[in-house]
Design a protein around this motif. Structure first.
Motif, PDB file in Angstrom:
ATOM      1  N   GLY A 164       0.817  -1.198   0.000  1.00  0.00           N
ATOM      2  CA  GLY A 164       0.000   0.000   0.000  1.00  0.00           C
ATOM      3  C   GLY A 164       0.852   1.248   0.000  1.00  0.00           C
ATOM      4  O   GLY A 164       2.073   1.179   0.000  1.00  0.00           O
ATOM      5  N   PRO A 165       0.195   2.398   0.016  1.00  0.00           N
ATOM      6  CA  PRO A 165       0.951   3.644   0.031  1.00  0.00           C
ATOM      7  C   PRO A 165       1.709   3.793   1.348  1.00  0.00           C
ATOM      8  O   PRO A 165       1.239   3.378   2.394  1.00  0.00           O
ATOM      9  N   SER A 166       2.893   4.388   1.260  1.00  0.00           N
ATOM     10  CA  SER A 166       3.678   4.587   2.477  1.00  0.00           C
ATOM     11  C   SER A 166       3.029   5.681   3.323  1.00  0.00           C
ATOM     12  O   SER A 166       2.368   6.573   2.818  1.00  0.00           O
ATOM     13  N   LYS A 167       3.230   5.569   4.610  1.00  0.00           N
ATOM     14  CA  LYS A 167       2.659   6.542   5.532  1.00  0.00           C
ATOM     15  C   LYS A 167       3.783   7.269   6.248  1.00  0.00           C
ATOM     16  O   LYS A 167       4.881   6.754   6.385  1.00  0.00           O
ATOM     17  N   VAL A 168       3.454   8.446   6.705  1.00  0.00           N
ATOM     18  CA  VAL A 168       4.376   9.240   7.502  1.00  0.00           C
ATOM     19  C   VAL A 168       3.964   9.071   8.954  1.00  0.00           C
ATOM     20  O   VAL A 168       2.791   9.220   9.297  1.00  0.00           O
ATOM     21  N   GLY A 169       4.924   8.728   9.792  1.00  0.00           N
ATOM     22  CA  GLY A 169       4.643   8.550  11.210  1.00  0.00           C
ATOM     23  C   GLY A 169       5.181   9.707  12.021  1.00  0.00           C
ATOM     24  O   GLY A 169       6.197  10.313  11.669  1.00  0.00           O
ATOM     25  N   ALA A 170       4.486  10.008  13.105  1.00  0.00           N
ATOM     26  CA  ALA A 170       4.945  11.067  14.002  1.00  0.00           C
ATOM     27  C   ALA A 170       4.455  10.767  15.409  1.00  0.00           C
ATOM     28  O   ALA A 170       3.474  10.044  15.602  1.00  0.00           O
ATOM     29  N   PHE A 171       5.153  11.318  16.375  1.00  0.00           N
ATOM     30  CA  PHE A 171       4.737  11.240  17.771  1.00  0.00           C
ATOM     31  C   PHE A 171       4.360  12.640  18.230  1.00  0.00           C
ATOM     32  O   PHE A 171       5.114  13.589  18.004  1.00  0.00           O
ATOM     33  N   LEU A 172       3.200  12.765  18.831  1.00  0.00           N
ATOM     34  CA  LEU A 172       2.793  14.011  19.455  1.00  0.00           C
ATOM     35  C   LEU A 172       2.978  13.824  20.954  1.00  0.00           C
ATOM     36  O   LEU A 172       2.378  12.936  21.554  1.00  0.00           O
ATOM     37  N   LEU A 173       3.816  14.634  21.554  1.00  0.00           N
ATOM     38  CA  LEU A 173       4.103  14.585  22.988  1.00  0.00           C
ATOM     39  C   LEU A 173       3.327  15.725  23.625  1.00  0.00           C
ATOM     40  O   LEU A 173       3.682  16.893  23.447  1.00  0.00           O
ATOM     41  N   ILE A 174       2.266  15.395  24.332  1.00  0.00           N
ATOM     42  CA  ILE A 174       1.283  16.387  24.763  1.00  0.00           C
ATOM     43  C   ILE A 174       1.352  16.626  26.263  1.00  0.00           C
ATOM     44  O   ILE A 174       1.392  15.689  27.051  1.00  0.00           O
ATOM     45  N   GLN A 175       1.315  17.913  26.630  1.00  0.00           N
ATOM     46  CA  GLN A 175       1.130  18.314  28.026  1.00  0.00           C
ATOM     47  C   GLN A 175      -0.271  18.903  28.137  1.00  0.00           C
ATOM     48  O   GLN A 175      -0.660  19.755  27.333  1.00  0.00           O
ATOM     49  N   ARG A 176      -1.016  18.437  29.133  1.00  0.00           N
ATOM     50  CA  ARG A 176      -2.379  18.943  29.336  1.00  0.00           C
ATOM     51  C   ARG A 176      -2.358  20.074  30.356  1.00  0.00           C
ATOM     52  O   ARG A 176      -1.482  20.166  31.200  1.00  0.00           O
ATOM     53  N   ARG A 177      -3.365  20.929  30.276  1.00  0.00           N
ATOM     54  CA  ARG A 177      -3.509  22.015  31.249  1.00  0.00           C
ATOM     55  C   ARG A 177      -3.854  21.464  32.633  1.00  0.00           C
ATOM     56  O   ARG A 177      -3.377  21.962  33.637  1.00  0.00           O
ATOM     57  N   ASP A 178      -4.697  20.448  32.675  1.00  0.00           N
ATOM     58  CA  ASP A 178      -5.126  19.855  33.943  1.00  0.00           C
ATOM     59  C   ASP A 178      -5.049  18.343  33.808  1.00  0.00           C
ATOM     60  O   ASP A 178      -5.831  17.730  33.094  1.00  0.00           O
ATOM     61  N   ARG A 179      -4.072  17.753  34.490  1.00  0.00           N
ATOM     62  CA  ARG A 179      -3.857  16.308  34.375  1.00  0.00           C
ATOM     63  C   ARG A 179      -5.027  15.495  34.906  1.00  0.00           C
ATOM     64  O   ARG A 179      -5.308  14.416  34.422  1.00  0.00           O
ATOM     65  N   VAL A 180      -5.699  16.004  35.899  1.00  0.00           N
ATOM     66  CA  VAL A 180      -6.789  15.257  36.519  1.00  0.00           C
ATOM     67  C   VAL A 180      -8.044  15.301  35.656  1.00  0.00           C
ATOM     68  O   VAL A 180      -8.725  14.306  35.472  1.00  0.00           O
ATOM     69  N   ARG A 181      -8.346  16.452  35.103  1.00  0.00           N
ATOM     70  CA  ARG A 181      -9.574  16.619  34.317  1.00  0.00           C
ATOM     71  C   ARG A 181      -9.278  16.771  32.826  1.00  0.00           C
ATOM     72  O   ARG A 181      -9.928  17.529  32.138  1.00  0.00           O
ATOM     73  N   GLY A 182      -8.324  16.025  32.324  1.00  0.00           N
ATOM     74  CA  GLY A 182      -7.917  16.182  30.927  1.00  0.00           C
ATOM     75  C   GLY A 182      -8.481  15.150  29.983  1.00  0.00           C
ATOM     76  O   GLY A 182      -7.919  14.902  28.924  1.00  0.00           O
ATOM     77  N   SER A 183      -9.597  14.522  30.339  1.00  0.00           N
ATOM     78  CA  SER A 183     -10.154  13.470  29.479  1.00  0.00           C
ATOM     79  C   SER A 183     -10.695  14.022  28.160  1.00  0.00           C
ATOM     80  O   SER A 183     -10.840  13.278  27.195  1.00  0.00           O
ATOM     81  N   ASP A 184     -10.975  15.323  28.105  1.00  0.00           N
ATOM     82  CA  ASP A 184     -11.458  15.918  26.852  1.00  0.00           C
ATOM     83  C   ASP A 184     -10.403  15.829  25.753  1.00  0.00           C
ATOM     84  O   ASP A 184     -10.734  15.710  24.572  1.00  0.00           O
ATOM     85  N   VAL A 185      -9.141  15.855  26.118  1.00  0.00           N
ATOM     86  CA  VAL A 185      -8.064  15.736  25.131  1.00  0.00           C
ATOM     87  C   VAL A 185      -8.097  14.331  24.528  1.00  0.00           C
ATOM     88  O   VAL A 185      -8.037  14.173  23.304  1.00  0.00           O
TER      89      VAL A 185
END
Length: 146
Positions: A63-84
């Motif tokens: 199949g077609p080749s894909k580009v891979g990446a890692f997103l390293l995310i910091q949330r504003r609120d670790r406890v209530r960050g389920s929306d991310v």
């Protein structure tokens, strides 16, 4: 594995990792059980969560080749960050999402058609209200892919 799973279950899982399309008869020959006994063990392994699904992994040749990446995310609120995480679930190119300890909060593996699509995903994720910061690392090559 728990005490209820034994060496035969471990051998079944090993064989399935090597070739998930192996017939029950062939698998039975390799682990010295009947086809029916192997089927029952596989059903139990599925029920107990040791086998959680089946998938197809395409090679780059097919199949077609894909580009891979890692997103390293910091949330504003670790406890209530389920929306991310909820927002990440809606992006089909997100293939893995781990909540981690340390300075980062979430590590996301993205596989997209091209670098431009990675940028679009980055922009979308950066606009999530719960995201404080994102570091992106493009994958140059994959050394191990199990």
């Amino acid at each position: 594995m728990s005490k209820s799973n034994d060496e035969i279950d471990a051998r079944i899982l090993t064989e399935l990792r090597i070739n998930a399309r192996i017939s029950l008869a062939q698998l039975g020959e390799r682990v010295l059980l009947s086809r029916n006994a192997v089927r029952q063990r596989i059903e139990r392994l599925e029920r107990d969560g040791y086998i959680r699904g089946y998938t197809i992994r395409e090679s780059a040749i097919d199949g077609p080749s894909k580009v891979g990446a890692f997103l390293l995310i910091q949330r504003r609120d670790r406890v209530r960050g389920s929306d991310v995480i909820a927002g990440l679930r809606a992006i089909p190119e997100v293939v893995v999402c781990d909540v981690v300890s340390g300075e980062l909060d979430i590590v996301v593996r993205v596989e997209a058609s091209d670098v431009e699509r990675i940028r679009e995903i980055w922009c979308r994720v950066s606009e999530f209200p719960g995201v404080k910061d994102i570091t992106t690392a493009l994958s140059l090559s994959t050394a191990i892919d199990r």
